[in-house]
Motif scaffolding. Structure first.
Motif, PDB file in Angstrom:
ATOM      1  N   SER A   4     -74.289  69.988  -9.050  1.00  0.00           N
ATOM      2  CA  SER A   4     -72.908  70.150  -8.572  1.00  0.00           C
ATOM      3  C   SER A   4     -72.738  71.576  -8.091  1.00  0.00           C
ATOM      4  O   SER A   4     -73.485  72.473  -8.490  1.00  0.00           O
ATOM      5  CB  SER A   4     -71.912  69.839  -9.682  1.00  0.00           C
ATOM      6  N   TYR A   5     -71.743  71.785  -7.229  1.00  0.00           N
ATOM      7  CA  TYR A   5     -71.498  73.112  -6.700  1.00  0.00           C
ATOM      8  C   TYR A   5     -70.030  73.246  -6.333  1.00  0.00           C
ATOM      9  O   TYR A   5     -69.307  72.256  -6.174  1.00  0.00           O
ATOM     10  CB  TYR A   5     -72.380  73.391  -5.480  1.00  0.00           C
ATOM     11  N   VAL A   6     -69.584  74.486  -6.212  1.00  0.00           N
ATOM     12  CA  VAL A   6     -68.196  74.798  -5.864  1.00  0.00           C
ATOM     13  C   VAL A   6     -68.171  75.320  -4.439  1.00  0.00           C
ATOM     14  O   VAL A   6     -68.996  76.154  -4.059  1.00  0.00           O
ATOM     15  CB  VAL A   6     -67.616  75.857  -6.818  1.00  0.00           C
ATOM     16  N   CYS A   7     -67.244  74.808  -3.650  1.00  0.00           N
ATOM     17  CA  CYS A   7     -67.132  75.279  -2.267  1.00  0.00           C
ATOM     18  C   CYS A   7     -65.676  75.308  -1.854  1.00  0.00           C
ATOM     19  O   CYS A   7     -64.819  74.683  -2.473  1.00  0.00           O
ATOM     20  CB  CYS A   7     -67.939  74.374  -1.328  1.00  0.00           C
ATOM     21  N   GLY A   8     -65.389  76.065  -0.801  1.00  0.00           N
ATOM     22  CA  GLY A   8     -64.052  76.096  -0.241  1.00  0.00           C
ATOM     23  C   GLY A   8     -63.927  75.068   0.877  1.00  0.00           C
ATOM     24  O   GLY A   8     -64.797  74.221   1.071  1.00  0.00           O
ATOM     25  N   ASN A  38     -60.523  67.767   4.354  1.00  0.00           N
ATOM     26  CA  ASN A  38     -61.898  68.179   4.100  1.00  0.00           C
ATOM     27  C   ASN A  38     -62.408  68.984   5.282  1.00  0.00           C
ATOM     28  O   ASN A  38     -62.465  68.498   6.411  1.00  0.00           O
ATOM     29  CB  ASN A  38     -62.775  66.942   3.862  1.00  0.00           C
ATOM     30  N   THR A  40     -65.350  70.987   4.617  1.00  0.00           N
ATOM     31  CA  THR A  40     -66.569  71.529   3.996  1.00  0.00           C
ATOM     32  C   THR A  40     -67.779  71.459   4.914  1.00  0.00           C
ATOM     33  O   THR A  40     -68.808  72.078   4.641  1.00  0.00           O
ATOM     34  CB  THR A  40     -66.888  70.751   2.710  1.00  0.00           C
ATOM     35  N   GLU A  42     -69.247  68.598   5.352  1.00  0.00           N
ATOM     36  CA  GLU A  42     -69.999  67.465   4.820  1.00  0.00           C
ATOM     37  C   GLU A  42     -69.058  66.278   4.655  1.00  0.00           C
ATOM     38  O   GLU A  42     -68.047  66.369   3.958  1.00  0.00           O
ATOM     39  CB  GLU A  42     -70.613  67.833   3.467  1.00  0.00           C
ATOM     40  N   ILE A  97     -61.756  81.136  -3.423  1.00  0.00           N
ATOM     41  CA  ILE A  97     -62.533  80.394  -2.443  1.00  0.00           C
ATOM     42  C   ILE A  97     -61.711  80.247  -1.165  1.00  0.00           C
ATOM     43  O   ILE A  97     -60.492  80.356  -1.172  1.00  0.00           O
ATOM     44  CB  ILE A  97     -62.949  79.019  -2.999  1.00  0.00           C
ATOM     45  N   SER A 127     -65.136  65.133   7.299  1.00  0.00           N
ATOM     46  CA  SER A 127     -64.948  66.585   7.400  1.00  0.00           C
ATOM     47  C   SER A 127     -64.529  66.930   8.818  1.00  0.00           C
ATOM     48  O   SER A 127     -65.249  67.602   9.561  1.00  0.00           O
ATOM     49  CB  SER A 127     -66.239  67.316   7.028  1.00  0.00           C
TER      50      SER A 127
END
Length: 328
Positions: A4-8, A38, A40, A42, A97, A127
């Motif tokens: 898992s990861y955190v993104c803006g 969205n 991102t 993706e 973020i 996205s």
């Protein structure tokens, strides 16, 4: 392997639909949705969505520490403590973020502790900066309806509802579309943060109830004696219920409040209203039968030398924190 990861570049905003069938009803339907976007880079294809107002990069495991003394040797020393706290929050302020591009943000308040919401089903969110609306919940909320009028400020009558039983639903401030009798009446912002257990929500103007306020010239005159002026004021109010069911009506007016010894205010007649001498408010809470009318009078005397002065107070009932929310 799972990761898992955190993104803006992704955000959500609370939105509501308030459905009111009739002023004689005992509840409303409140639909709670999330508007999401969205950016991102993706596409999300058939994913589970969890909504939260928390920021995972604000270092919640760091506690505030004393890093300088609290100096009181000058007037500026009184604000030293606030500066100390601000410096400790620098890391949290800088660890933000990225927000959505091309989207305006507004500040809303959410409870200091708010559980995350796991939405049922799976969703596909491209996205491509398209706003997607995701359903959260729909609830029947107990409601009491009444009509409200402050004719000295606005000649229109407003339909208002008081909602109870909502505090356990985890709702946050947000924009709401209001529909009354299957007709859109406008948009409002529901501020759950300003109420403890009973939420007052104006539905809109309603012309099924007639209201008029007129000066009573038999009781309105002034007399000057030396440096002092004695002024008498009188007003007549008429309320007419054109509905085929009885209604509750809150009629509000105001008399001046003296803050100096050179000004004296005396209320002569309120027709049985609740009069608050500290606030100067005059409130009639009455029941008007179907197709019936009610009449009320108000008169007061002001004996003064100089200018009148007024004041008001605002109260914060709950502790909420402020966050930036996308304004879709």
């Amino acid at each position: 392997m799972e990761y898992s990861y955190v993104c803006g570049g992704v955000a959500w905003s609370p939105s509501y639909d308030v459905l009111v069938s009739d002023a004689s009803a005992s509840s409303i339907t409140l639909k709670y949705t999330a508007k999401t976007m969205n950016q991102t880079g993706e596409d999300w294809d058939k994913v589970k969505v969890t909504l939260s107002s928390n920021s995972p990069i604000e270092n919640p495991t760091e506690i505030p520490l004393i890093n300088r003394p609290w100096i009181l040797n000058s007037p500026r020393g009184l604000v030293q403590r606030e500066q100390n706290v601000e410096q400790q929050n620098d890391a949290a302020e800088n660890a933000k973020i990225a927000k959505l591009e091309g989207v305006e943000y507004r500040e809303i308040r959410v409870p200091s502790y708010l559980e995350t919401r796991v939405l049922s089903g799976e969703y596909s969110i491209k996205s491509n900066s398209t706003v997607f609306t995701l359903p959260i919940s729909a609830n029947e909320i107990p409601a009491r309806f009444y009509y409200y009028g402050f004719p000295a400020m606005d000649p229109q009558v407003y339909l208002v509802t008081e909602l109870t039983g909502w505090s356990s639903l985890g709702l946050v401030d947000g924009v709401a579309n209001v529909r009354y009798k299957n007709t859109d009446v406008g948009r409002t912002i529901i501020r759950f943060s300003e109420y403890a257990d009973t939420l007052m929500l104006p539905i809109g103007k309603d012309n099924t109830v007639y209201m008029v306020m007129e000066p009573d010239y038999n009781k309105t005159f002034s007399k000057v004696s030396g440096k002092r002026t004695k002024a008498d004021f009188g007003f007549n109010y008429v309320l007419k219920n054109n509905n085929n069911f009885p209604i509750q009506f809150e009629l509000v007016d105001q008399v001046p409040v003296s803050q100096v010894k050179t000004i004296d205010v005396k209320v002569n007649n309120t027709s049985g209203a609740n009069y608050n001498s500290e606030e100067g408010s005059v409130v009639w809470n009455v029941t008007i039968p179907a197709n019936a009318d009610k009449k009320y009078d108000l008169s007061y005397t002001v004996d003064y030398e100089g200018n009148l002065s007024f004041s008001s107070n605002n109260y914060q009932k709950l502790k909420f924190r402020t966050i930036a929310c996308p304004s879709f």
